[in-house]
Write an enzyme that holds these catalytic residues in place. Structure first.
Site, PDB file in Angstrom:
ATOM      1  N   CYS A 100      61.430  75.452  17.683  1.00  0.00           N
ATOM      2  CA  CYS A 100      59.922  74.949  18.118  1.00  0.00           C
ATOM      3  C   CYS A 100      58.935  75.531  16.797  1.00  0.00           C
ATOM      4  O   CYS A 100      58.798  76.720  16.869  1.00  0.00           O
ATOM      5  CB  CYS A 100      59.452  75.133  19.420  1.00  0.00           C
ATOM      6  SG  CYS A 100      57.835  74.957  19.884  1.00  0.00           S
ATOM      7  N   CYS A 104      52.218  71.184  17.570  1.00  0.00           N
ATOM      8  CA  CYS A 104      52.126  69.874  17.871  1.00  0.00           C
ATOM      9  C   CYS A 104      51.063  69.610  18.873  1.00  0.00           C
ATOM     10  O   CYS A 104      50.343  68.741  19.339  1.00  0.00           O
ATOM     11  CB  CYS A 104      53.353  68.997  18.349  1.00  0.00           C
ATOM     12  SG  CYS A 104      54.724  69.757  17.409  1.00  0.00           S
ATOM     13  N   THR A 191      52.978  77.568  24.539  1.00  0.00           N
ATOM     14  CA  THR A 191      53.855  77.588  23.138  1.00  0.00           C
ATOM     15  C   THR A 191      52.943  78.086  21.870  1.00  0.00           C
ATOM     16  O   THR A 191      51.987  77.375  21.698  1.00  0.00           O
ATOM     17  CB  THR A 191      54.309  76.153  22.836  1.00  0.00           C
ATOM     18  OG1 THR A 191      55.058  75.905  24.124  1.00  0.00           O
ATOM     19  CG2 THR A 191      55.227  76.045  21.628  1.00  0.00           C
ATOM     20  N   GLU A 257      56.502  81.662  23.874  1.00  0.00           N
ATOM     21  CA  GLU A 257      55.745  80.951  24.931  1.00  0.00           C
ATOM     22  C   GLU A 257      54.959  82.440  25.507  1.00  0.00           C
ATOM     23  O   GLU A 257      55.404  83.428  25.541  1.00  0.00           O
ATOM     24  CB  GLU A 257      56.366  80.423  25.961  1.00  0.00           C
ATOM     25  CG  GLU A 257      56.900  79.084  25.452  1.00  0.00           C
ATOM     26  CD  GLU A 257      58.159  79.212  24.807  1.00  0.00           C
ATOM     27  OE1 GLU A 257      58.747  80.086  24.939  1.00  0.00           O
ATOM     28  OE2 GLU A 257      58.216  78.488  23.714  1.00  0.00           O
ATOM     29  N   HIS A 292      52.068  64.068  23.688  1.00  0.00           N
ATOM     30  CA  HIS A 292      53.271  65.109  23.647  1.00  0.00           C
ATOM     31  C   HIS A 292      54.651  64.517  23.717  1.00  0.00           C
ATOM     32  O   HIS A 292      55.488  65.255  23.224  1.00  0.00           O
ATOM     33  CB  HIS A 292      52.569  65.909  24.754  1.00  0.00           C
ATOM     34  CG  HIS A 292      53.255  67.444  24.242  1.00  0.00           C
ATOM     35  ND1 HIS A 292      53.332  67.921  22.782  1.00  0.00           N
ATOM     36  CD2 HIS A 292      53.828  68.446  24.840  1.00  0.00           C
ATOM     37  CE1 HIS A 292      53.925  69.011  22.943  1.00  0.00           C
ATOM     38  NE2 HIS A 292      53.971  69.193  23.967  1.00  0.00           N
ATOM     39  N   TYR A 296      58.162  65.104  21.064  1.00  0.00           N
ATOM     40  CA  TYR A 296      59.536  65.720  20.927  1.00  0.00           C
ATOM     41  C   TYR A 296      60.509  64.893  20.014  1.00  0.00           C
ATOM     42  O   TYR A 296      61.470  65.185  20.007  1.00  0.00           O
ATOM     43  CB  TYR A 296      59.923  65.426  22.759  1.00  0.00           C
ATOM     44  CG  TYR A 296      59.585  66.692  23.299  1.00  0.00           C
ATOM     45  CD1 TYR A 296      58.131  66.841  23.363  1.00  0.00           C
ATOM     46  CD2 TYR A 296      60.211  67.458  23.958  1.00  0.00           C
ATOM     47  CE1 TYR A 296      57.603  68.201  23.923  1.00  0.00           C
ATOM     48  CE2 TYR A 296      59.757  68.737  24.489  1.00  0.00           C
ATOM     49  CZ  TYR A 296      58.390  69.280  24.414  1.00  0.00           C
ATOM     50  OH  TYR A 296      57.862  70.266  25.135  1.00  0.00           O
ATOM     51  N   CYS A 298      60.442  66.405  17.520  1.00  0.00           N
ATOM     52  CA  CYS A 298      61.163  67.821  16.855  1.00  0.00           C
ATOM     53  C   CYS A 298      62.353  67.792  17.399  1.00  0.00           C
ATOM     54  O   CYS A 298      63.243  68.583  16.649  1.00  0.00           O
ATOM     55  CB  CYS A 298      60.187  68.805  17.598  1.00  0.00           C
ATOM     56  SG  CYS A 298      60.257  69.005  19.165  1.00  0.00           S
ATOM     57  N   GLU A 446      62.894  73.562  27.032  1.00  0.00           N
ATOM     58  CA  GLU A 446      61.763  72.928  26.884  1.00  0.00           C
ATOM     59  C   GLU A 446      61.971  71.380  26.777  1.00  0.00           C
ATOM     60  O   GLU A 446      60.888  70.740  26.928  1.00  0.00           O
ATOM     61  CB  GLU A 446      61.011  73.485  25.631  1.00  0.00           C
ATOM     62  CG  GLU A 446      59.767  72.845  25.345  1.00  0.00           C
ATOM     63  CD  GLU A 446      58.863  73.833  24.423  1.00  0.00           C
ATOM     64  OE1 GLU A 446      59.474  74.637  23.742  1.00  0.00           O
ATOM     65  OE2 GLU A 446      57.553  73.244  24.093  1.00  0.00           O
TER      66      GLU A 446
HETATM   67 FE1  SF4 Z   1      57.313  72.807  19.910  1.00  0.00          FE
HETATM   68 FE2  SF4 Z   1      58.501  70.282  19.564  1.00  0.00          FE
HETATM   69 FE3  SF4 Z   1      56.469  70.832  21.485  1.00  0.00          FE
HETATM   70 FE4  SF4 Z   1      56.050  70.631  18.792  1.00  0.00          FE
HETATM   71  S1  SF4 Z   1      56.748  69.053  20.222  1.00  0.00           S
HETATM   72  S2  SF4 Z   1      55.339  72.271  20.303  1.00  0.00           S
HETATM   73  S3  SF4 Z   1      57.918  71.424  18.023  1.00  0.00           S
HETATM   74  S4  SF4 Z   1      58.588  71.871  21.680  1.00  0.00           S
HETATM   75 FE    FE Z   2      55.977  71.444  24.518  1.00  0.00          FE
END
Ligand code: SF4
Ligand code: FE
Length: 483
Positions: A100, A104, A191, A257, A292, A296, A298, A446
């Site tokens: 992570c 974001c 986060t 976190e 959000h 994801y 990511c 997560e």
């Molecule tokens: Fe982390 Fe993914 Fe959330 Fe961005 S979207 S803060 S990389 S878990």
């Molecule tokens: Fe998150």
């Protein structure tokens, strides 16, 4: 100021006066703390990549308020193309860091506030949007990392905020002054909190009139007086305190976190973006969740790393040609690219809000996130299957370098081909890190609970599906005419 470099970002963090606790002690030096530092390096990557010509198109954007070139993490989406680039940027950074990269949530908070402050002003005649745009310009010009803080501890889950036995279980206003407000409460699971310059607070659930003291959104410098950070633990976190790097798996990056406590913190009016406007909390929460859930993307990039690690482990074990291994790798790719379809689709079907900001398609963003609550677990299961039991029975790096035991590890952990035992250990430790260790927080739990737990998406799916249209299509085809 132009976009920050990774070095400037790190230097800037050193100037913050954060109050951070970990393992029962206050930290003197957050940036160099061995447990926190890999997470700082992951955020630094979002600065570093923005300066690379080959990634400029995804990592940077043109500010709609100043016309300046900015890091995409501070950008307000101005088109469907911007939304698609956001998804692609998430995958890219997930693949670069294998964890992570934390930036974001703040981007999503900025985007939702650009919409909701405008909508409030249209209906209420307030000036929230003007305040917000001034703040946005400050964030863009400073190239800040913002922690988007939404999740309250929530206390008794069956009760709304105003009925909680402890009124602080949802963050709320405790005092109104001429110059601003005083807030009290906490935000959980934050986060990247201690890698952020700013913290942007939003309410966490839809509210009624009685909850109006809880209907508050604002931004503060991360080191504002009265903010306290308590770091969360991660599985295997203290491996980062050991000598050597191998046993960490990912030797460069990580996430973190924290529980963030607001102990009667003062917020000046120019940083208050919602004050007791309870009727607008529902749309703020829903629109933020959609952004959000898109973020994801990511996990697709992190999935790329895990698939690459699994294929490498199979090759090192000389089993990559076996048909069942090939099939497992295909399945992992199928699942991962299905996730990619979701985050691209919700962006491609985005639309323009009244204020000009582009939002994602909420139904598809929820479908994407629902898939994210499942597929990384399946991909991890297959990775562990391919890796074999050695992933969890490997001795430590210290045993490998010890003259007494190293020779035995070299001898018995060589799999017949010319790959040295140390590389076999490295790739297995990476899979362990991503599916059981510190990075599993980001890739698995997560994926389950971040941006809302699975049930939150199922509620949204049931609300957003156009069932009447589906029934009409079915009835028409079999000759039912009820009109
Ligand atoms: Fe982390 Fe993914 Fe959330 Fe961005 S979207 S803060 S990389 S878990
Ligand atoms: Fe998150």
């Amino acid at each position: 100021m132009p976009m920050m470099t990774a070095e400037q970002y790190e230097k800037g963090l050193r100037k913050l006066n954060l109050v951070v606790y970990m393992f029962g002690k206050q930290l003197d030096n957050v940036v160099d703390d061995p447990i926190i530092r890999p997470s700082m390096q992951a955020v630094a990557k979002t600065y570093d990549m923005a300066h690379r010509p080959e990634h400029e198109d995804l990592m940077t954007a043109t500010s709609h308020i100043t016309g300046n070139k900015i890091n995409r993490f501070t950008h307000i989406h101005q088109s469907v193309e911007d939304l698609v680039k956001k998804s692609k940027m998430g995958r890219l950074l997930g693949r670069e860091t294998g964890c992570c990269f934390q930036r974001c949530v703040g981007m999503d908070a900025l985007n939702v506030l650009s919409i909701v402050t405008y909508n409030m002003d249209q209906k209420l005649g307030t000036d929230y949007n003007q305040r917000f745009l001034k703040y946005l310009e400050y964030v863009q010009e400073s190239d800040f990392t913002c922690d988007g803080a939404m999740t309250d501890p929530k206390g008794d889950r069956s009760l709304p905020p105003h009925k909680q036995p402890d009124p602080d279980h949802y963050l709320h206003v405790v005092e109104e002054r001429d110059e601003g407000i005083v807030v009290r409460g906490a935000k959980a699971h934050q986060t990247g909190a201690v890698n952020s310059h700013e913290i942007i607070v939003m309410p966490t659930i839809a509210m009624r009139q009685e909850d109006r003291d809880y209907a508050v959104s604002f931004a503060l410098p991360a080191d504002a007086e009265g903010i306290v950070y308590i770091m969360g633990r991660q599985s295997c976190d203290t491996r980062k305190l050991e000598a050597g790097l191998l046993d960490r798996g990912n030797i460069f990056f990580g996430g973190h976190e924290a529980l963030v406590v607001f102990d009667d913190v003062f917020v000046p009016w120019d940083r208050v973006f919602m004050y007791k406007e309870f009727e607008f909390v529902g749309q703020l929460v829903e629109k933020f969740a959609a952004f959000h859930r898109q973020s994801y993307a990511c996990k697709v990039g992190v999935g790329d790393v895990l698939i690459g690690a699994s294929q490498t482990a199979a090759e090192y074990n000389n089993v990559a040609g076996a048909s069942h291994i090939k099939d497992k790798i295909i399945e992992m790719n199928h699942l991962n690219e299905t996730l990619y379809c979701g985050c691209i689709a919700c962006a491609s079907e985005g639309f323009k809000e009244d204020c000009g900001t582009y939002s994602v398609n909420s139904l598809l963003a929820n479908i994407h996130k629902q898939n994210v609550t499942r597929f990384p677990y399946d991909i991890s299961r297959l990775a562990q299957d391919i890796a074999g039991g050695l992933m969890v029975t490997l001795p430590s790096e210290q045993d490998l370098i010890s003259p007494e035991t190293g020779k035995w590890l070299e001898k018995y952990y060589t799999a017949g081909c010319d790959v040295p035992a140390i590389n076999r250990m490295r790739i297995l430790r990476l899979i362990e890190n991503m599916t059981l260790g510190t990075a599993a927080v980001g890739y698995l739990t997560e994926s389950m609970h971040g941006a809302g737990s699975p049930q939150a998406q199922r509620i949204m799916i049931s609300r957003l599906i156009n069932m009447a249209e589906k029934k009409r299509a079915a009835k028409k085809l079999c000759g039912i005419d009820e009109e």
